[in-house]
Design an enzyme around this catalytic site. Structure first.
Site, mmCIF file in Angstrom:
data_model
loop_
_atom_site.group_PDB
_atom_site.id
_atom_site.type_symbol
_atom_site.label_atom_id
_atom_site.label_comp_id
_atom_site.label_asym_id
_atom_site.label_seq_id
_atom_site.Cartn_x
_atom_site.Cartn_y
_atom_site.Cartn_z
ATOM 1 N N ASP A 422 -34.658 41.926 -10.924
ATOM 2 C CA ASP A 422 -34.047 43.211 -10.572
ATOM 3 C C ASP A 422 -34.682 43.827 -9.327
ATOM 4 O O ASP A 422 -35.073 45.007 -9.334
ATOM 5 C CB ASP A 422 -34.193 44.208 -11.746
ATOM 6 C CG ASP A 422 -33.676 43.638 -13.049
ATOM 7 O OD1 ASP A 422 -32.600 43.024 -13.028
ATOM 8 O OD2 ASP A 422 -34.359 43.798 -14.089
ATOM 9 N N GLU A 595 -23.492 47.717 -13.443
ATOM 10 C CA GLU A 595 -24.852 48.269 -13.522
ATOM 11 C C GLU A 595 -25.544 48.150 -12.173
ATOM 12 O O GLU A 595 -24.939 47.728 -11.194
ATOM 13 C CB GLU A 595 -25.657 47.544 -14.617
ATOM 14 C CG GLU A 595 -25.774 46.045 -14.400
ATOM 15 C CD GLU A 595 -26.253 45.284 -15.644
ATOM 16 O OE1 GLU A 595 -26.276 45.870 -16.741
ATOM 17 O OE2 GLU A 595 -26.588 44.105 -15.499
#
Ligand code: XIL
Length: 926
Positions: A422, A595
């Protein structure tokens, strides 16, 4: 009159037969320690713990409820039985505090206290007085009292002289003043006295006054200053010691310091406790552990006392008591008092508003393992007095794909290999910084630094203390989710989510290597993956993933929300939240898991980039834009701008799951994207977790493209046109050897622990890593004794050299760990003189029906001082285990076992495999 005396051996004894005692013999006394009774070498079983008081020559006490409380000791036979068996010192838990003894001005009420003192003396126990002066539990009239300084002095004098005078000769000791200091001293008020009626009206000299008055009233009684947090707050114990030194210099009477020691199973460290005791010992006065209790439910994760936690508590009691015995010499031991009899008596549940079980006896007044721990500590039999010594640790990465010579001017993908997922990127001048998620590993949110975008150095972490991050009780894939890092106006911002640890928050720093600030919490903002965007008009926006408005239409239906944030007031602007993407690019196609939003303003447009498809094989990156930030964000017709989901499954060396991207622009004006992807074997398995990749961004009609659809992410491609570099001693990609000789002053930045920041169990000293095992195994949601670093290669070898453990009830070794349910532990334990058992333990079942299964074990002979080398080697789906004693041959214990249990496909979750060293207490019933 009842009389108390201390005989020269410093063994305290009380009796109604004062004259006999004063002659130095004690024929009539029961329960007096007798050397032959002291079971120094015995192992205690829970049903037959000898009287605690028989084990040592100093007072072992307990705080008790007395009349008028309903559960008063004086009318509770079950309490009396426990108290009379184990203790020889009593403290009134409440009834000798100011409000009880002087309920109305100059009206003293001694009946109940006298009854307790009388009981204690009848049972040959000493009494400790608690407390002459305290800021709470003082009567209302006293708190409301108005008067001059002299009036207050008179008030204080009257109370102390009357009370201490009344009990003169009947008590062994007094807490003269309780809790006079605050926890933190400040620059303007370094002493930081607590502002009580006494301090405010008399000034700091009330302390000295109290001690002098107490001495005047009772010439024999020991006078203590008593406080909490003295074992875990250096500044506070230092201020208390300063006061003590000042008293000593000026002949103000003081005999000792009372350490309350209301602690828990996590903190403080034994080292800290010992340091605090020694500071007082150095001043030659007594040390009393005045209010001991050890809470276990500080993270509020338990509704009952589990076996594991009981064992931990037992260990902790043993260690704390052991620390006392170790540091405080016999003649300065004022004793140890437990703050309550049974768990049902404890003040902790009421005070902390949670269930807890901090004491030695359960609510049925039965012995707890904690009692065994107490006995072990008192007799020097703390179960793990030894540490395990690791000499070095080496990790070697040997991926085939990395081993080809690198053509000039090219770079390697991933740019950061292993579990660095991420990624988010920002630039300040010529410096680039990446922040990645860390889940339940500490420290949280690794920060990497680069000057050329392709060589990255791990420089620190954003979340480095328990105040910023409390992950206790979290599973490995809970904890800290995707961060965003931004540089704005001289300050770095890192915003993220602690799932089950407080939700969304951000921290700031001038230097991203640290220190970062305390968290600014964002309680209005739910969901995960927050982004912080600084618009050029000064407004600030936080976008994030959350549930859509109303019921989700299908599984995986999520939304991207955006809020305005008032940076000056540090507040989310009320009601500013709105959905900016519902479901994804095209709600009709039921897109899943939109997301990881990031907002940018580029050439007059607001771009919103998001991940879509979930972080596994359907992952992708999509983009939207709007001319005005309040307009709807319109999806790009060429979405996704990055994915590998439509490539053939059987491609060679596949890079999979690409998505979750963030953009950065070089000073030269080029755009690059950093994103997560994985390197798979057998098409869809990877143990290395989600890694960070870099690709150039091209612009097409005002839309960014990261990769043409249908194209595989190249492992190598031309470097960014940046003429700058950073000295990097520890590479994070390509093949390399990383070795820690453990000769640094502090833990190397690549090491991680799980969940809690408690670090009392490891210590670097003299080129060794000394590990103190705990009774916590790797399936636990507590903090196992486990130091780990990332598996950054598909093909690797990890080795460690350790001293053979010298105790039969501990093990130590090497671990390959994916999560609580999936891991291997190659451990060694002692089974006899020169004999050791080497074992390979596997946990591989989500439902824990097969936890800690020993799948291979051998007995080995070695000299106690020979070094053992343990090795784990992994090659994609295979994992092998070997060992070597001193310079002997390397012997394979088990070859080519199933390494796939360490893959995300099997183990689930969001992390990668970690490799590291572990130690635990093996048997807890010894
Ligand atoms: C606590 C008692 O245990 C409680 O019953 C009461 O309600 C509040 O006080 N420090 C002290 C003790 O010095 O007096 C306190 O005792 C606990 C903290």
């Amino acid at each position: 009159m009842l009389k108390l005396a201390q005989i020269p051996s410093n063994r305290f004894i009380i009796s109604t037969l004062a004259s006999v005692l004063l002659m130095g013999c004690s024929p009539a006394i029961t329960n007096v320690p007798n050397e032959s009774q002291v079971l120094k070498s015995n192992v205690f079983s829970i049903d037959s713990v000898p009287p605690l008081k028989s084990l040592v020559d100093f007072p072992v006490g307990v705080a008790v409820p007395a009349d008028p409380y309903a559960h008063s000791l004086l009318i509770s036979s079950e309490r009396q039985e426990v108290v009379e068996t184990h203790f020889n010192s009593l403290t009134a838990e409440n009834i000798m505090k100011m409000m009880f003894l002087q309920p109305e001005p100059n009206k003293f009420a001694f009946t109940h206290a006298d009854a307790l003192v009388e009981y204690a003396h009848q049972k040959n126990m000493i009494m400790h007085g608690h407390a002459l002066v305290w800021h709470t539990q003082s009567p209302k009239w006293m708190n409301d009292y108005q008067g001059s300084k002299d009036d207050f002095k008179a008030l204080l004098k009257n109370h102390i002289s009357t009370v201490a005078g009344h009990f003169a000769g009947k008590l062994a000791s007094w807490d003269v003043v309780n809790e006079a200091f605050l926890d933190d001293g400040t620059a303007s008020n370094p002493t930081k006295y607590r502002e009580t009626i006494w301090y405010n009206n008399i000034g700091p000299e009330y302390l000295e006054m109290a001690f002098r008055l107490a001495r005047e009233a009772d010439s024999e009684v020991d006078l203590y200053y008593n406080d909490y947090n003295l074992v875990n707050n250096d500044s506070k114990i230092d201020r208390v010691v300063k006061m003590l030194e000042d008293f000593q210099q000026r002949n103000v009477p003081i005999d000792g310091i009372g350490f309350q020691v209301h602690i828990d199973t996590d903190t403080p460290s034994i080292k800290n406790i010992k340091e605090a005791f020694s500071k007082v010992v150095k001043r030659g006065v007594k040390v009393r552990v005045s209010e001991l209790d050890i809470a276990v439910n500080q993270s509020e994760q338990y509704s009952e006392l589990t076996e594991e936690v009981s064992t931990l508590q037992r260990q902790r009691y043993a260690e704390v008591v052991d620390a006392y015995m170790d540091v405080v010499p016999e003649h300065l031991r004022g004793g140890i008092t437990l703050w309550g009899i049974s768990d049902s008596d404890s003040w902790i549940p009421g005070f902390r508003k949670r269930a807890d079980w901090p004491l030695l006896f359960n609510e049925k007044f039965q012995n707890k393992p904690a009692l065994v721990g107490m006995a072990e500590g008192l007799t020097g039999q703390t179960p793990n007095p030894k540490t395990v010594e690791f000499d070095w640790f080496e990790y070697q990465g040997m991926d085939e794909i990395f081993s080809e010579p690198m053509p000039e001017g090219q770079y390697q993908n991933p740019v950061i290999s292993g579990f660095f997922p991420d990624p988010s990127i920002t630039r300040k001048g010529d410096d680039y910084y990446i922040a990645v998620s860390s889940f339940a590993y500490n420290p949280g949110v690794p920060i990497l630094h680069s000057r050329d975008l392709v060589n990255w150095k791990l420089v620190g972490h954003a979340l480095t203390n328990q105040k910023q991050l409390d992950l206790r009780g979290n599973q490995v894939s809970q904890g800290v989710y995707a961060p965003t890092i931004r540089y704005h106006d001289g300050l770095f911002y890192m915003i993220t989510t602690a799932v089950y640890g407080g939700g969304n928050f951000f921290v700031t720093a001038e230097d991203p290597a640290g220190e970062w600030s305390e968290p600014y919490w964002l309680p209005e903002i739910g969901g995960i993956d927050p982004d912080i965007f600084f618009d050029d008009d000064g407004k600030v926006y936080i976008a994030h993933n959350d549930a859509p408005v109303g019921e989700p239409l299908y599984e995986g239906h999520r939304a991207i929300w955006m809020w305005e944030y008032d940076l000056a007031a540090k507040k989310v602007i009320k009601d500013s939240g709105r959905v900016i993407v519902n479901g994804g690019v095209d709600l009709a196609k039921q897109p899943i898991w939109i997301e990881a939003p990031h907002i940018y303003k580029i050439d007059g447009w607001y771009y919103l980039m998001c991940a879509e498809g979930g972080t596994a094989d359907q992952h992708s990156e999509v983009v939207f834009r709007a001319k005005n930030i309040n307009d709807p964000f319109i999806p790009y017709s060429g979405n996704p701008i990055l994915t590998q989901r439509d490539l053939a499954d059987d491609r060679i060396n596949p890079i999979t799951t690409a998505g979750h991207a963030d953009l950065v622009q070089t000073p030269q004006g080029d755009w690059w994207a950093i994103f997560l992807a994985t390197r798979a074997y057998d098409q869809r398995f990877y143990n290395t977790g989600r890694e960070s990749f870099l690709l150039p961004v091209t612009w097409n009609n005002g839309w960014p493209h990261i990769l043409e659809q249908g194209k595989a992410i190249p492992h190598r491609l031309p470097k960014p046109a940046i003429n700058n570099s950073l000295d990097i001693d520890e590479k994070q990609t390509g093949n390399f050897i990383w070795r820690d000789e453990f000769d640094g002053q502090k833990l190397n930045v690549n090491w991680n622990t799980l969940r809690s920041f408690y670090s009392g169990w490891y210590e670097l000293a003299d080129g060794k890593m000394n590990i103190t095992p705990a009774p916590i195994d790797l399936t636990s949601l507590k903090q196992p004794v486990f130091l780990s670093r990332r598996q950054q290669h598909m093909t690797y070898q990890v080795t460690t050299g350790l001293a053979l453990p010298q105790s039969t009830d501990i093990s130590a070794g090497l671990v390959a760990f994916q999560n609580e349910f999936y891991h291997y532990y190659l451990g060694v334990k002692k089974i006899g003189d020169g004999k050791f058992q080497l074992f390979l333990e596997r946990t591989k079942d989500k439902n824990a029906s097969e936890p800690r299964k020993i799948i291979k074990q051998v007995e080995i002979s070695a000299k106690n001082d020979q070094q053992l080398v343990l090795e784990i080697s992994g090659d994609k789906a295979d994992i092998s285990f070997a060992y070597q004693i001193a310079d002997g041959e390397k012997i394979t214990l088990a070859a080519n076992l199933d390494g796939k249990i360490l893959s995300t496909a099997i183990a689930q979750g969001f992390v990668g495999t970690m490799l590291g060293i572990h130690s635990r207490i093996e048997s807890t019933d010894k």
